[in-house]
Design a protein around this motif. Structure first.
Motif, PDB file in Angstrom:
ATOM      1  N   LEU A  72       0.846  -1.184   0.000  1.00 25.88           N
ATOM      2  CA  LEU A  72       0.000   0.000   0.000  1.00 25.88           C
ATOM      3  C   LEU A  72       0.885   1.239   0.000  1.00 25.88           C
ATOM      4  N   THR A  76      -1.646   5.644   3.221  1.00 24.72           N
ATOM      5  CA  THR A  76      -2.894   4.883   3.164  1.00 24.72           C
ATOM      6  C   THR A  76      -3.463   4.756   4.570  1.00 24.72           C
ATOM      7  N   ALA A 104      -5.935   0.227   6.993  1.00 28.80           N
ATOM      8  CA  ALA A 104      -4.722  -0.057   6.218  1.00 28.80           C
ATOM      9  C   ALA A 104      -3.849  -1.091   6.906  1.00 28.80           C
ATOM     10  N   ALA A 153      -6.406   1.906  -2.341  1.00 27.00           N
ATOM     11  CA  ALA A 153      -5.846   2.537  -1.143  1.00 27.00           C
ATOM     12  C   ALA A 153      -6.370   3.970  -1.068  1.00 27.00           C
TER      13      ALA A 153
END
Length: 190
Positions: A72, A76, A104, A153
């Motif tokens: 990610l 994020t 996340a 994301a």
């Protein structure tokens, strides 16, 4: 005598080639891998196992597929999952699943975890208006449909998006807040 005689030119060219090779090697290791999504149930563009298809005549158990995402981007805060069938509704497209408010810190969802709202996940409205996962169910005899699963994301904090969003409402809320995304495609026919 010419300073760039043949042996000197060869030596300089060899040193330059070695420097380029070394720099290319460093450039390759310095670059971070891009965001990716995968499933332990199928590989990209492979057939979706029937367990993830709709109930009854659709041939399945309506169980959301297992998903894993990696890399990610920085910043994020939450991820969003969306599963669509662009072949459905005679090419008009069908939204089978939207899930959001996923922190996340989570890097995967096991099979069945995305079927309804629960801790660390809000399931939005599918094509029927139900807040649930809707398994694959193309018409009998159609060429297998494509089921595109996208993990996005976002910089939106988990819990900040309200319950009950449909695909259009979610898209409006995500405008200007997406950081990156990755897709995996499954096919299913009956």
């Amino acid at each position: 005598m010419n300073r760039l005689s043949s042996p000197n030119v060869t030596r300089i060219a060899g040193a330059a080639a070695m420097a380029v090779t070394l720099l290319a090697g460093f450039a390759g290791t310095a670059r971070a891998e891009g965001m990716s999504v995968s499933s332990s149930a199928f590989t990209d563009s492979a057939l979706l196992p029937a367990i993830h298809a709709g109930l009854d005549a659709c041939g399945g158990e309506n169980k959301s597929p297992p998903l894993e995402w990696k890399n990610l981007p920085q910043g994020t805060r939450s991820v969003v999952i969306k599963m669509t069938d662009p072949d459905g509704a005679k090419g008009g497209g069908v939204v089978h699943w939207i899930a959001y408010n996923i922190p996340a810190s989570m890097t995967s969802l096991p099979a069945g975890a995305g079927e309804k709202t629960g801790p660390n996940i809000t399931v939005g409205k599918n094509i029927t208006g139900s807040e649930a996962y809707r398994g694959a169910c193309p018409p009998v005899g159609d060429t297998p449909h494509h089921y595109i699963i996208t993990v996005t994301a976002t910089d939106i904090a988990p819990g900040d998006l309200p319950a009950g969003l449909d695909a259009n409402g979610l898209a409006a809320r995500l405008a200007g807040h997406t950081l990156n995304g990755s897709t995996i495609v499954a096919r299913y026919g009956r």
